[in-house]
Design a protein around this motif. Sequence first.
Motif, PDB file in Angstrom:
ATOM      1  N   VAL A 297     -19.528 -25.732 101.973  1.00  0.00           N
ATOM      2  CA  VAL A 297     -18.930 -26.137 100.845  1.00  0.00           C
ATOM      3  C   VAL A 297     -18.910 -25.046  99.631  1.00  0.00           C
ATOM      4  O   VAL A 297     -18.053 -24.603  99.337  1.00  0.00           O
ATOM      5  CB  VAL A 297     -19.262 -27.504 100.115  1.00  0.00           C
ATOM      6  N   ASP A 298     -20.242 -24.801  99.371  1.00  0.00           N
ATOM      7  CA  ASP A 298     -20.454 -23.732  98.011  1.00  0.00           C
ATOM      8  C   ASP A 298     -21.662 -23.422  98.184  1.00  0.00           C
ATOM      9  O   ASP A 298     -22.511 -24.089  98.373  1.00  0.00           O
ATOM     10  CB  ASP A 298     -19.840 -24.207  96.774  1.00  0.00           C
ATOM     11  N   GLU A 299     -21.954 -21.963  97.574  1.00  0.00           N
ATOM     12  CA  GLU A 299     -23.250 -21.267  97.935  1.00  0.00           C
ATOM     13  C   GLU A 299     -23.963 -21.581  96.358  1.00  0.00           C
ATOM     14  O   GLU A 299     -25.138 -21.447  96.465  1.00  0.00           O
ATOM     15  CB  GLU A 299     -23.301 -19.984  98.049  1.00  0.00           C
ATOM     16  N   ASP A 300     -23.366 -22.232  95.553  1.00  0.00           N
ATOM     17  CA  ASP A 300     -23.992 -22.565  94.180  1.00  0.00           C
ATOM     18  C   ASP A 300     -24.883 -23.838  94.380  1.00  0.00           C
ATOM     19  O   ASP A 300     -24.218 -24.844  94.826  1.00  0.00           O
ATOM     20  CB  ASP A 300     -22.696 -22.926  93.264  1.00  0.00           C
ATOM     21  N   PRO A 301     -26.242 -23.744  94.324  1.00  0.00           N
ATOM     22  CA  PRO A 301     -27.023 -24.715  94.547  1.00  0.00           C
ATOM     23  C   PRO A 301     -26.675 -26.061  93.652  1.00  0.00           C
ATOM     24  O   PRO A 301     -26.900 -27.140  94.221  1.00  0.00           O
ATOM     25  CB  PRO A 301     -28.319 -24.208  94.131  1.00  0.00           C
ATOM     26  N   LYS A 302     -26.264 -25.785  92.529  1.00  0.00           N
ATOM     27  CA  LYS A 302     -25.894 -27.165  91.570  1.00  0.00           C
ATOM     28  C   LYS A 302     -24.675 -27.747  92.072  1.00  0.00           C
ATOM     29  O   LYS A 302     -24.642 -29.008  92.152  1.00  0.00           O
ATOM     30  CB  LYS A 302     -25.692 -26.464  90.283  1.00  0.00           C
TER      31      LYS A 302
ATOM     32  N   LEU B  11     -14.742 -35.879 100.118  1.00  0.00           N
ATOM     33  CA  LEU B  11     -14.710 -37.194  99.983  1.00  0.00           C
ATOM     34  C   LEU B  11     -14.114 -37.747 101.148  1.00  0.00           C
ATOM     35  O   LEU B  11     -14.556 -38.540 102.221  1.00  0.00           O
ATOM     36  CB  LEU B  11     -14.228 -37.843  98.781  1.00  0.00           C
ATOM     37  N   PRO B  12     -12.878 -37.251 101.395  1.00  0.00           N
ATOM     38  CA  PRO B  12     -11.922 -37.926 102.567  1.00  0.00           C
ATOM     39  C   PRO B  12     -12.821 -37.606 104.106  1.00  0.00           C
ATOM     40  O   PRO B  12     -12.565 -38.340 104.891  1.00  0.00           O
ATOM     41  CB  PRO B  12     -10.766 -37.104 102.583  1.00  0.00           C
ATOM     42  N   LEU B  13     -13.604 -36.247 103.982  1.00  0.00           N
ATOM     43  CA  LEU B  13     -14.321 -35.983 105.208  1.00  0.00           C
ATOM     44  C   LEU B  13     -15.261 -37.011 105.580  1.00  0.00           C
ATOM     45  O   LEU B  13     -15.407 -37.422 106.889  1.00  0.00           O
ATOM     46  CB  LEU B  13     -14.889 -34.770 105.183  1.00  0.00           C
TER      47      LEU B  13
ATOM     48  N   THR C 217      -4.111 -31.176 105.623  1.00  0.00           N
ATOM     49  CA  THR C 217      -3.003 -31.777 106.193  1.00  0.00           C
ATOM     50  C   THR C 217      -2.619 -31.350 107.524  1.00  0.00           C
ATOM     51  O   THR C 217      -2.685 -32.135 108.561  1.00  0.00           O
ATOM     52  CB  THR C 217      -1.860 -32.102 105.274  1.00  0.00           C
ATOM     53  N   ARG C 218      -2.551 -29.942 107.716  1.00  0.00           N
ATOM     54  CA  ARG C 218      -2.375 -29.455 109.076  1.00  0.00           C
ATOM     55  C   ARG C 218      -3.569 -29.095 109.944  1.00  0.00           C
ATOM     56  O   ARG C 218      -3.574 -28.679 111.008  1.00  0.00           O
ATOM     57  CB  ARG C 218      -1.452 -28.357 108.665  1.00  0.00           C
ATOM     58  N   GLN C 219      -4.587 -29.602 109.226  1.00  0.00           N
ATOM     59  CA  GLN C 219      -5.875 -29.390 110.033  1.00  0.00           C
ATOM     60  C   GLN C 219      -6.185 -28.069 110.410  1.00  0.00           C
ATOM     61  O   GLN C 219      -6.598 -27.787 111.807  1.00  0.00           O
ATOM     62  CB  GLN C 219      -6.068 -30.458 111.190  1.00  0.00           C
ATOM     63  N   ILE C 220      -5.880 -26.946 109.503  1.00  0.00           N
ATOM     64  CA  ILE C 220      -5.998 -25.464 110.053  1.00  0.00           C
ATOM     65  C   ILE C 220      -7.443 -25.265 109.769  1.00  0.00           C
ATOM     66  O   ILE C 220      -8.104 -25.708 108.671  1.00  0.00           O
ATOM     67  CB  ILE C 220      -5.246 -24.794 109.205  1.00  0.00           C
TER      68      ILE C 220
ATOM     69  N   ARG D   5     -15.700 -27.796  90.934  1.00  0.00           N
ATOM     70  CA  ARG D   5     -16.595 -28.942  91.894  1.00  0.00           C
ATOM     71  C   ARG D   5     -15.400 -29.991  92.050  1.00  0.00           C
ATOM     72  O   ARG D   5     -15.697 -30.768  92.960  1.00  0.00           O
ATOM     73  CB  ARG D   5     -17.665 -29.177  90.975  1.00  0.00           C
ATOM     74  N   LYS D   6     -14.713 -30.263  91.151  1.00  0.00           N
ATOM     75  CA  LYS D   6     -13.588 -31.337  91.129  1.00  0.00           C
ATOM     76  C   LYS D   6     -12.821 -31.207  92.416  1.00  0.00           C
ATOM     77  O   LYS D   6     -12.526 -31.929  93.500  1.00  0.00           O
ATOM     78  CB  LYS D   6     -12.674 -31.528  89.847  1.00  0.00           C
ATOM     79  N   ALA D   7     -12.377 -29.982  92.808  1.00  0.00           N
ATOM     80  CA  ALA D   7     -11.566 -29.438  93.794  1.00  0.00           C
ATOM     81  C   ALA D   7     -12.316 -29.873  95.245  1.00  0.00           C
ATOM     82  O   ALA D   7     -11.658 -30.318  96.050  1.00  0.00           O
ATOM     83  CB  ALA D   7     -11.006 -28.269  93.650  1.00  0.00           C
ATOM     84  N   ILE D   8     -13.617 -29.237  95.081  1.00  0.00           N
ATOM     85  CA  ILE D   8     -14.348 -29.662  96.158  1.00  0.00           C
ATOM     86  C   ILE D   8     -14.577 -30.868  96.702  1.00  0.00           C
ATOM     87  O   ILE D   8     -14.277 -31.209  97.820  1.00  0.00           O
ATOM     88  CB  ILE D   8     -15.681 -28.671  95.936  1.00  0.00           C
ATOM     89  N   LEU D   9     -14.883 -31.865  95.552  1.00  0.00           N
ATOM     90  CA  LEU D   9     -15.029 -33.173  95.811  1.00  0.00           C
ATOM     91  C   LEU D   9     -13.712 -33.934  96.287  1.00  0.00           C
ATOM     92  O   LEU D   9     -13.779 -34.831  97.337  1.00  0.00           O
ATOM     93  CB  LEU D   9     -15.527 -33.917  94.759  1.00  0.00           C
ATOM     94  N   GLU D  10     -12.639 -33.347  95.908  1.00  0.00           N
ATOM     95  CA  GLU D  10     -11.395 -34.005  96.349  1.00  0.00           C
ATOM     96  C   GLU D  10     -11.157 -33.905  97.694  1.00  0.00           C
ATOM     97  O   GLU D  10     -10.475 -34.948  98.263  1.00  0.00           O
ATOM     98  CB  GLU D  10     -10.190 -33.545  95.472  1.00  0.00           C
ATOM     99  N   PHE D  11     -11.702 -32.810  98.357  1.00  0.00           N
ATOM    100  CA  PHE D  11     -11.267 -32.650  99.830  1.00  0.00           C
ATOM    101  C   PHE D  11     -12.518 -32.830 100.642  1.00  0.00           C
ATOM    102  O   PHE D  11     -12.573 -32.849 101.793  1.00  0.00           O
ATOM    103  CB  PHE D  11     -10.841 -31.149  99.781  1.00  0.00           C
TER     104      PHE D  11
END
Length: 253
Positions: A218-223, A159-161, A9-12, A151-157
């Motif tokens: 995003v994450d180093e996990d290839p899956k 997707l808006p990008l 939100t604050r684009q930090i 993975r849910k948390a990563i997708l949540e943030f």
Amino acid sequence: HIYQQDLFTRQIKQPFKQIFRELYLKIDDELNSAQSHRYDGYQIQPQKTQAVLKTRNWIASYYEGLQKVYYQENIIATIYAAVDWFTPADIEAPILEYVSFYDRKTFKDILIKDIPDIIFSEVMRDVDLAISIAHVGGVDPETSHSTIQMRKAILEFTLPLFKLNNVSLNDNFAIIKGNLADYSIHLGSGIVHQMAGAEIAISVVPSQHRGRLFLPFVDEDPKTTEIITKVLLFAKDNDIKDPFILNQIKVVK
């Protein structure tokens, strides 16, 4: 989750690995023990487990199993399973038994309550990652619950990008309302199904053959990278050019 939302939100500007770092908390039953049994019973593939954890500084000891050494804190973490890590274990996949901690100099057990929180969290995340990637075929990868939540948390943030509003997260699935059809992608296995239809087979391209666009931040996990890529692909299914994938989609819209 709240910290992640505030940063966006604050684009930090922070490294993504820091934003999405997951904290694994200690369970009350573990505090007065030197062993964590939260991953007991999961079957894994030895060779794949070694390959995954090697990138995170784990080594295979002939007598002690997989170990990660924290030299500054003089702590050794060990993943124990009844397996010889130097053989393929073709007959029966090994079963994880426990994760233990002991002193690097005295080799005495260290109670989990005395392990620094960050070290404990890193070790648990590594084990969780190994289970997610190196689970035995035929076993639902959903067993690794924390990885799916991550993975849910990563997708949540993520997707808006990409300005995508046609993807929703439901239980352990990403539900996509595409232009050609609707799809579901399992956040554990990465398997893609057309809704009310068949599985859509997709060949994952090895890392050395990647194009210029990929998501190492995003994450180093290839899956995880594979699943996010599939979500982005099917969210814009009208841009898919691969005839092998298009032939599997039954257009319903």
